[in-house]
Design a protein around this motif. Structure first.
Motif, PDB file in Angstrom:
ATOM      1  N   GLY A   5       0.776  -1.268  -0.087  1.00 18.67           N
ATOM      2  CA  GLY A   5      -0.031  -0.050   0.025  1.00 18.67           C
ATOM      3  C   GLY A   5       0.999   1.229  -0.096  1.00 18.67           C
ATOM      4  O   GLY A   5       1.867   1.282   0.170  1.00 18.67           O
ATOM      5  N   TYR A   6       0.183   2.476  -0.233  1.00 15.04           N
ATOM      6  CA  TYR A   6       0.753   3.477  -0.008  1.00 15.04           C
ATOM      7  C   TYR A   6       0.491   4.359   0.879  1.00 15.04           C
ATOM      8  O   TYR A   6      -0.970   4.318   1.366  1.00 15.04           O
ATOM      9  N   HIS A   7       1.202   4.839   1.640  1.00 18.52           N
ATOM     10  CA  HIS A   7       0.958   5.730   2.885  1.00 18.52           C
ATOM     11  C   HIS A   7       0.774   7.372   2.496  1.00 18.52           C
ATOM     12  O   HIS A   7       1.912   7.962   1.891  1.00 18.52           O
ATOM     13  N   PHE A  30      -0.403   0.018  -6.749  1.00 13.45           N
ATOM     14  CA  PHE A  30      -0.775  -0.160  -5.368  1.00 13.45           C
ATOM     15  C   PHE A  30      -2.055  -0.696  -5.008  1.00 13.45           C
ATOM     16  O   PHE A  30      -2.965  -0.360  -5.566  1.00 13.45           O
ATOM     17  N   SER A  31      -2.216  -1.531  -3.938  1.00 12.79           N
ATOM     18  CA  SER A  31      -3.519  -2.323  -3.825  1.00 12.79           C
ATOM     19  C   SER A  31      -4.243  -1.784  -2.502  1.00 12.79           C
ATOM     20  O   SER A  31      -5.216  -2.075  -2.397  1.00 12.79           O
ATOM     21  N   ARG A  32      -3.589  -0.737  -1.637  1.00 15.91           N
ATOM     22  CA  ARG A  32      -4.476  -0.274  -0.484  1.00 15.91           C
ATOM     23  C   ARG A  32      -3.557   1.028  -0.306  1.00 15.91           C
ATOM     24  O   ARG A  32      -2.663   1.349  -0.806  1.00 15.91           O
ATOM     25  N   VAL A  33      -4.233   1.726   0.715  1.00 12.95           N
ATOM     26  CA  VAL A  33      -3.818   3.144   1.446  1.00 12.95           C
ATOM     27  C   VAL A  33      -3.729   3.153   2.739  1.00 12.95           C
ATOM     28  O   VAL A  33      -5.010   2.566   3.448  1.00 12.95           O
ATOM     29  N   SER A  34      -2.760   3.634   3.379  1.00 12.08           N
ATOM     30  CA  SER A  34      -3.008   3.919   4.924  1.00 12.08           C
ATOM     31  C   SER A  34      -2.842   5.274   5.174  1.00 12.08           C
ATOM     32  O   SER A  34      -2.179   6.155   4.100  1.00 12.08           O
ATOM     33  N   CYS A  35      -3.162   6.027   5.976  1.00 11.49           N
ATOM     34  CA  CYS A  35      -3.140   7.190   6.286  1.00 11.49           C
ATOM     35  C   CYS A  35      -2.788   7.628   7.746  1.00 11.49           C
ATOM     36  O   CYS A  35      -3.344   7.152   8.622  1.00 11.49           O
ATOM     37  N   SER A  36      -2.225   8.828   8.153  1.00 14.04           N
ATOM     38  CA  SER A  36      -1.948   9.240   9.562  1.00 14.04           C
ATOM     39  C   SER A  36      -3.128  10.160   9.929  1.00 14.04           C
ATOM     40  O   SER A  36      -4.029  10.555   8.928  1.00 14.04           O
ATOM     41  N   ASP A  37      -3.285  10.623  11.220  1.00 18.40           N
ATOM     42  CA  ASP A  37      -4.624  11.203  11.708  1.00 18.40           C
ATOM     43  C   ASP A  37      -3.744  12.543  12.566  1.00 18.40           C
ATOM     44  O   ASP A  37      -3.483  12.111  13.598  1.00 18.40           O
ATOM     45  N   HIS A  38      -3.382  13.474  12.053  1.00 16.69           N
ATOM     46  CA  HIS A  38      -2.534  14.361  12.979  1.00 16.69           C
ATOM     47  C   HIS A  38      -3.256  15.694  13.103  1.00 16.69           C
ATOM     48  O   HIS A  38      -4.224  16.044  12.333  1.00 16.69           O
ATOM     49  N   ILE A 294       1.998  -4.202   3.690  1.00 21.13           N
ATOM     50  CA  ILE A 294       3.037  -3.496   3.679  1.00 21.13           C
ATOM     51  C   ILE A 294       2.734  -2.196   3.330  1.00 21.13           C
ATOM     52  O   ILE A 294       2.571  -2.182   2.028  1.00 21.13           O
ATOM     53  N   TYR A 295       2.926  -1.026   3.946  1.00 18.36           N
ATOM     54  CA  TYR A 295       2.463   0.377   3.577  1.00 18.36           C
ATOM     55  C   TYR A 295       3.856   1.082   3.440  1.00 18.36           C
ATOM     56  O   TYR A 295       4.387   1.277   4.307  1.00 18.36           O
ATOM     57  N   LEU A 296       4.082   1.636   2.288  1.00 16.63           N
ATOM     58  CA  LEU A 296       5.476   2.260   2.094  1.00 16.63           C
ATOM     59  C   LEU A 296       5.200   3.774   2.012  1.00 16.63           C
ATOM     60  O   LEU A 296       4.382   4.507   1.235  1.00 16.63           O
ATOM     61  N   HIS A 297       5.959   4.443   2.972  1.00 20.23           N
ATOM     62  CA  HIS A 297       5.723   5.715   3.154  1.00 20.23           C
ATOM     63  C   HIS A 297       7.207   6.459   2.765  1.00 20.23           C
ATOM     64  O   HIS A 297       8.194   6.141   3.449  1.00 20.23           O
ATOM     65  N   ASN A 298       7.282   6.957   1.551  1.00 16.41           N
ATOM     66  CA  ASN A 298       8.255   7.687   1.153  1.00 16.41           C
ATOM     67  C   ASN A 298       8.455   8.985   1.907  1.00 16.41           C
ATOM     68  O   ASN A 298       7.673   9.863   1.407  1.00 16.41           O
TER      69      ASN A 298
END
Length: 323
Positions: A5-7, A30-38, A294-298
């Motif tokens: 996934g893409y972060h 990419f097959s999924r996405v995660s995101c932060s919550d700030h 596995i979520y990839l955060h560049n």
């Protein structure tokens, strides 16, 4: 086979820009996405802090990908509100959403003006929040008086299947504790032996057959110098131990502390390389540990280059390899 996934980093990019990036990530494979919550970014250089829950509805409508978010109910958010938000997204987008719960950082949570509890107390509060949320998803009318207070709360809009409730952990101690009550684990990339200890602790605590997710912090660019510079510019405030990251109150404090960080220090905390094969080898090790997603955060700002190049070179190589 692991899914990648893409972060989406809300502390680094405007929500409108992240919406474009997740669409590009979908097109790239990419097959999924995660995101932060700030509420705050980690540093003034990052410079953003869009409201992730507003963004999620738009992003999930714009792509068919699965999405997840890491948040901290109990102080900035009442658990009944997070339960309602997650239930609404899961009703609109069935089986495409997970929510990870963590004990949070003062950076985001202390804006309420309430006291910031010690870690053990925050963990107990988090577990109460998780229980409240599960009961609401089950259709119960919930009254609870504890570290959080709920009176006669009931969700009238619920999905057919409740979202997966993942536990967020950085240390083995927390991973072992949440293994007994969370539906799965999400953690961040560490050196192999340290990450292995987190995995073993989660399984030992009751997570043996539960899914494990990993957010990989990497810096990929066209050349090594740019990759190092990008990681140093954007992520040097984020390399400290969990006991430090959870206690500082504003981006300026993080920036002050990071004055002592040198560019060469970043290699200990971020996977920095312009070499595809190096990233592939690192990710193969993650798969060996049992991470299913596995979520990839560049962590640098070169998102479009990262999405395009990893979509062409890294993801296909991992999909066809036997780990």
């Amino acid at each position: 086979m692991a899914k990648f996934g893409y972060h989406a980093s809300h502390e680094q990019f405007k929500p409108s820009v992240l919406l474009e990036y997740v669409q590009e990530a979908y097109q790239a494979g990419f097959s999924r996405v995660s995101c932060s919550d700030h509420f705050y970014p980690w540093s003034d250089r990052q410079g953003e802090s869009g409201f992730a829950w507003s963004w999620l509805g738009a992003a999930m409508q714009a792509t068919p990908l699965n999405f997840g978010i890491v948040c901290a109910p109990g102080q900035r958010y009442h658990p009944a509100i997070i339960a309602q938000a997650a239930a609404t997204l899961s009703e609109m987008f069935p089986r495409r959403f997970w929510v990870a719960l963590g004990s949070g950082q003062a950076l985001n949570e202390q804006i309420t003006g309430d006291c910031w509890p010690a870690k053990d107390e925050r963990n107990l509060r988090l577990q109460e929040c998780a229980e409240v949320m599960r009961r609401l998803w089950n259709g119960e009318t919930v009254t609870h008086y504890g570290r959080v207070r709920v009176e006669e709360a009931k969700l009238y809009t619920r999905p057919e299947q409740a979202p997966l409730m993942v536990g967020a952990a950085i240390t083995p101690k927390t991973a072992e504790w949440l293994g007994g009550w969370a539906d799965g684990l999400i953690t961040v990339s560490h050196p192999y032996e340290k990450l292995k200890k987190v995995v073993e602790a989660f399984r030992r605590g009751g997570g043996e057959k539960k899914p494990m997710y990993l957010k990989v912090q990497l810096s990929y660019a066209a050349d090594e110098t740019t990759a190092i510079e990008g990681a140093f510019d954007q992520w040097r405030t984020n390399i400290f131990s969990s006991s430090v990251l959870t206690e500082l109150r504003n981006p300026q404090q993080f920036d002050d502390l990071a004055k002592f960080v040198k560019p060469e220090d970043m290699h200990k905390y971020v996977r920095i390389s312009a070499n595809f094969e190096q990233h592939i080898e690192w990710l193969k090790k993650d798969i060996e540990l049992g991470f299913e997603e596995i979520y990839l955060h560049n962590v640098n700002r070169e998102q479009q280059l990262f999405i395009a190049d990893f979509g062409k070179r890294v993801l296909p190589a991992l999909e066809t390899s036997k780990v």
